[in-house]
Design a protein around this motif. Structure first.
Motif, short mmCIF file in Angstrom:
data_model
loop_
_atom_site.label_atom_id
_atom_site.label_comp_id
_atom_site.label_asym_id
_atom_site.label_seq_id
_atom_site.Cartn_x
_atom_site.Cartn_y
_atom_site.Cartn_z
N ASP A 180 0.81 -1.22 0.00
CA ASP A 180 0.00 0.00 0.00
C ASP A 180 0.84 1.27 0.00
N TYR A 181 2.12 1.19 0.31
CA TYR A 181 2.95 2.38 0.50
C TYR A 181 3.63 2.79 -0.81
N ASP A 182 3.61 4.11 -1.05
CA ASP A 182 4.19 4.60 -2.29
C ASP A 182 4.55 6.08 -2.22
N LEU A 183 5.22 6.53 -3.26
CA LEU A 183 5.54 7.93 -3.49
C LEU A 183 5.07 8.23 -4.90
N THR A 184 4.09 9.12 -5.03
CA THR A 184 3.53 9.46 -6.33
C THR A 184 4.14 10.76 -6.81
N VAL A 185 4.70 10.73 -8.01
CA VAL A 185 5.39 11.88 -8.58
C VAL A 185 4.63 12.35 -9.82
N SER A 186 4.34 13.64 -9.86
CA SER A 186 3.80 14.24 -11.08
C SER A 186 4.52 15.58 -11.26
N LYS A 187 4.28 16.23 -12.37
CA LYS A 187 4.99 17.48 -12.64
C LYS A 187 4.67 18.56 -11.61
N ASP A 188 3.45 18.54 -11.09
CA ASP A 188 3.04 19.61 -10.19
C ASP A 188 2.85 19.20 -8.74
N SER A 189 3.01 17.92 -8.42
CA SER A 189 2.83 17.53 -7.01
C SER A 189 3.65 16.29 -6.67
N LEU A 190 3.85 16.13 -5.38
CA LEU A 190 4.59 15.01 -4.82
C LEU A 190 3.77 14.52 -3.62
N VAL A 191 3.35 13.25 -3.66
CA VAL A 191 2.51 12.70 -2.60
C VAL A 191 3.22 11.49 -2.01
N ALA A 192 3.55 11.58 -0.72
CA ALA A 192 4.24 10.49 -0.03
C ALA A 192 3.28 9.83 0.95
N TYR A 193 3.22 8.53 0.88
CA TYR A 193 2.47 7.72 1.84
C TYR A 193 3.35 6.52 2.17
N LEU A 194 4.26 6.74 3.13
CA LEU A 194 5.27 5.74 3.48
C LEU A 194 5.31 5.57 5.00
N PRO A 195 5.64 4.38 5.46
CA PRO A 195 5.76 4.17 6.90
C PRO A 195 7.11 4.69 7.40
N TYR A 196 7.24 4.81 8.72
CA TYR A 196 8.52 5.19 9.30
C TYR A 196 8.85 4.24 10.44
N PHE A 197 10.07 3.74 10.43
CA PHE A 197 10.59 2.90 11.50
C PHE A 197 11.93 3.52 11.88
N GLY A 198 12.11 3.84 13.13
CA GLY A 198 13.38 4.41 13.55
C GLY A 198 13.18 5.39 14.68
N ARG A 199 14.23 6.15 14.96
CA ARG A 199 14.20 7.10 16.06
C ARG A 199 13.72 8.46 15.58
N ALA A 200 12.70 8.95 16.26
CA ALA A 200 12.20 10.30 16.03
C ALA A 200 12.67 11.16 17.20
N TYR A 201 13.27 12.30 16.92
CA TYR A 201 13.78 13.17 17.98
C TYR A 201 12.70 14.09 18.51
N ILE A 202 11.65 14.28 17.75
CA ILE A 202 10.48 15.04 18.19
C ILE A 202 9.27 14.16 17.89
N ALA A 203 8.52 13.82 18.91
CA ALA A 203 7.35 12.96 18.73
C ALA A 203 6.22 13.76 18.08
N PRO A 204 5.48 13.13 17.16
CA PRO A 204 4.35 13.84 16.55
C PRO A 204 3.23 14.02 17.57
#
Length: 171
Positions: A71-95
Protein backbone atom coordinates in the motif's frame (compact mmCIF):
# COMPACT_ATOMS: atom_id res chain seq x y z
CA UNK A 1 25.82 -50.96 -41.70
CA UNK A 2 28.24 -49.51 -39.20
CA UNK A 3 29.13 -46.68 -41.61
CA UNK A 4 25.43 -45.75 -41.97
CA UNK A 5 25.04 -45.59 -38.18
CA UNK A 6 28.08 -43.31 -37.87
CA UNK A 7 26.77 -41.00 -40.64
CA UNK A 8 23.36 -40.91 -39.02
CA UNK A 9 24.90 -40.16 -35.60
CA UNK A 10 26.97 -37.30 -37.09
CA UNK A 11 23.91 -35.83 -38.82
CA UNK A 12 21.81 -36.14 -35.67
CA UNK A 13 24.57 -34.46 -33.64
CA UNK A 14 24.83 -31.60 -36.14
CA UNK A 15 21.06 -31.12 -36.17
CA UNK A 16 20.95 -30.99 -32.36
CA UNK A 17 23.93 -28.60 -32.24
CA UNK A 18 22.46 -26.22 -34.84
CA UNK A 19 19.05 -26.19 -33.18
CA UNK A 20 20.66 -25.54 -29.76
CA UNK A 21 22.69 -22.63 -31.12
CA UNK A 22 19.66 -21.18 -32.90
CA UNK A 23 17.46 -21.43 -29.78
CA UNK A 24 20.14 -19.89 -27.56
CA UNK A 25 20.71 -16.92 -29.87
CA UNK A 26 16.95 -16.45 -30.31
CA UNK A 27 16.43 -16.44 -26.52
CA UNK A 28 19.26 -13.92 -26.05
CA UNK A 29 17.78 -11.66 -28.71
CA UNK A 30 14.38 -11.84 -27.07
CA UNK A 31 15.90 -11.07 -23.65
CA UNK A 32 17.82 -8.12 -25.08
CA UNK A 33 14.69 -6.80 -26.79
CA UNK A 34 12.68 -7.08 -23.58
CA UNK A 35 15.46 -5.40 -21.62
CA UNK A 36 15.68 -2.54 -24.13
CA UNK A 37 11.90 -2.15 -24.10
CA UNK A 38 11.82 -2.01 -20.28
CA UNK A 39 14.67 0.50 -20.24
CA UNK A 40 12.84 2.76 -22.71
CA UNK A 41 9.65 2.48 -20.64
CA UNK A 42 11.44 3.41 -17.40
CA UNK A 43 13.29 6.28 -19.10
CA UNK A 44 9.99 7.65 -20.39
CA UNK A 45 8.44 7.49 -16.93
CA UNK A 46 11.37 9.20 -15.20
CA UNK A 47 11.71 11.93 -17.81
CA UNK A 48 7.96 12.59 -17.92
CA UNK A 49 7.88 13.06 -14.13
CA UNK A 50 4.70 11.01 -14.00
CA UNK A 51 5.17 7.76 -12.07
CA UNK A 52 4.73 5.96 -8.76
CA UNK A 53 7.49 4.48 -6.62
CA UNK A 54 6.00 1.39 -4.95
CA UNK A 55 7.88 0.56 -1.74
CA UNK A 56 8.35 -3.13 -0.94
CA UNK A 57 11.07 -3.11 1.69
CA UNK A 58 11.97 -0.60 4.46
CA UNK A 59 15.51 -0.18 5.76
CA UNK A 60 15.66 2.05 8.85
CA UNK A 61 19.00 3.36 10.05
CA UNK A 62 18.58 1.47 13.33
CA UNK A 63 17.03 -1.91 13.79
CA UNK A 64 16.25 -4.57 11.24
CA UNK A 65 15.02 -4.25 7.71
CA UNK A 66 11.49 -5.35 6.97
CA UNK A 67 9.09 -6.08 4.16
CA UNK A 68 6.10 -3.77 4.02
CA UNK A 69 2.62 -4.11 2.56
CA UNK A 70 2.13 -2.97 -1.05
CA UNK A 71 0.00 0.00 0.00
CA UNK A 72 2.95 2.38 0.50
CA UNK A 73 4.19 4.60 -2.29
CA UNK A 74 5.54 7.93 -3.49
CA UNK A 75 3.53 9.46 -6.33
CA UNK A 76 5.39 11.88 -8.58
CA UNK A 77 3.80 14.24 -11.08
CA UNK A 78 4.99 17.48 -12.64
CA UNK A 79 3.04 19.61 -10.19
CA UNK A 80 2.83 17.53 -7.01
CA UNK A 81 4.59 15.01 -4.82
CA UNK A 82 2.51 12.70 -2.60
CA UNK A 83 4.24 10.49 -0.03
CA UNK A 84 2.47 7.72 1.84
CA UNK A 85 5.27 5.74 3.48
CA UNK A 86 5.76 4.17 6.90
CA UNK A 87 8.52 5.19 9.30
CA UNK A 88 10.59 2.90 11.50
CA UNK A 89 13.38 4.41 13.55
CA UNK A 90 14.20 7.10 16.06
CA UNK A 91 12.20 10.30 16.03
CA UNK A 92 13.78 13.17 17.98
CA UNK A 93 10.48 15.04 18.19
CA UNK A 94 7.35 12.96 18.73
CA UNK A 95 4.35 13.84 16.55
CA UNK A 96 1.41 15.41 18.39
CA UNK A 97 -1.03 13.28 16.44
CA UNK A 98 -0.15 9.55 16.48
CA UNK A 99 -1.57 9.28 12.95
CA UNK A 100 1.36 11.44 11.75
CA UNK A 101 3.90 8.70 12.47
CA UNK A 102 4.89 7.90 8.90
CA UNK A 103 6.30 9.93 6.05
CA UNK A 104 3.01 11.28 4.75
CA UNK A 105 2.61 14.56 2.93
CA UNK A 106 1.40 16.23 -0.24
CA UNK A 107 3.32 19.16 -1.65
CA UNK A 108 3.38 21.27 -4.77
CA UNK A 109 6.54 23.10 -3.73
CA UNK A 110 9.50 20.93 -4.62
CA UNK A 111 12.51 20.80 -6.91
CA UNK A 112 13.08 17.81 -9.20
CA UNK A 113 16.72 17.36 -10.19
CA UNK A 114 17.55 14.37 -12.37
CA UNK A 115 20.90 13.07 -13.59
CA UNK A 116 21.36 10.05 -15.84
CA UNK A 117 24.16 7.71 -14.78
CA UNK A 118 25.54 4.65 -16.57
CA UNK A 119 22.93 2.18 -15.27
CA UNK A 120 20.46 4.40 -13.42
CA UNK A 121 18.77 7.75 -13.01
CA UNK A 122 19.51 9.71 -9.83
CA UNK A 123 16.68 12.01 -8.77
CA UNK A 124 16.81 14.49 -5.90
CA UNK A 125 13.61 15.99 -4.49
CA UNK A 126 14.05 19.14 -2.38
CA UNK A 127 10.79 19.77 -0.58
CA UNK A 128 10.06 23.27 0.68
CA UNK A 129 6.88 22.81 2.70
CA UNK A 130 6.70 19.09 3.47
CA UNK A 131 6.63 18.67 7.20
CA UNK A 132 9.79 17.18 8.56
CA UNK A 133 11.30 16.01 5.22
CA UNK A 134 14.39 17.79 3.90
CA UNK A 135 15.48 15.77 0.89
CA UNK A 136 14.62 12.57 -0.86
CA UNK A 137 17.01 10.71 -3.14
CA UNK A 138 15.52 8.27 -5.64
CA UNK A 139 17.85 6.00 -7.60
CA UNK A 140 16.03 4.23 -10.44
CA UNK A 141 17.76 1.40 -12.28
CA UNK A 142 17.27 0.78 -15.99
CA UNK A 143 15.14 -2.26 -15.05
CA UNK A 144 12.72 -0.15 -12.98
CA UNK A 145 13.89 -1.24 -9.53
CA UNK A 146 14.58 1.71 -7.27
CA UNK A 147 15.87 2.86 -3.89
CA UNK A 148 14.43 5.88 -2.05
CA UNK A 149 16.42 7.53 0.76
CA UNK A 150 14.73 10.11 2.97
CA UNK A 151 16.52 12.60 5.22
CA UNK A 152 14.52 14.41 7.84
CA UNK A 153 14.81 17.34 10.23
CA UNK A 154 13.76 15.41 13.33
CA UNK A 155 14.16 11.71 12.52
CA UNK A 156 16.86 9.25 11.58
CA UNK A 157 17.20 8.63 7.82
CA UNK A 158 15.29 5.74 6.29
CA UNK A 159 15.55 3.95 2.93
CA UNK A 160 13.00 2.03 0.90
CA UNK A 161 13.51 -0.44 -1.92
CA UNK A 162 10.89 -1.04 -4.56
CA UNK A 163 10.14 -0.23 -8.18
CA UNK A 164 8.67 2.51 -10.35
CA UNK A 165 5.60 2.08 -12.49
CA UNK A 166 3.24 4.24 -14.50
CA UNK A 167 0.55 6.10 -12.59
CA UNK A 168 -2.88 4.62 -12.93
CA UNK A 169 -5.39 6.76 -14.75
CA UNK A 170 -8.29 7.97 -12.62
CA UNK A 171 -11.71 6.90 -13.80
Amino acid sequence: MEILVKKWAKQAFLIVLVSFLFNTSFAQTTRKEKSAQKEAEVKGLVESRNYVFKAEFAQPMRGGSRYITPDYDLTVSKDSLVAYLPYFGRAYIAPINPQDGGVMFTTTQFDYNMAEKKNSWEIVFNTRNAKDVQKMYLSVGKDGYATLQITSNSRDPISFRGYVQARKKKA
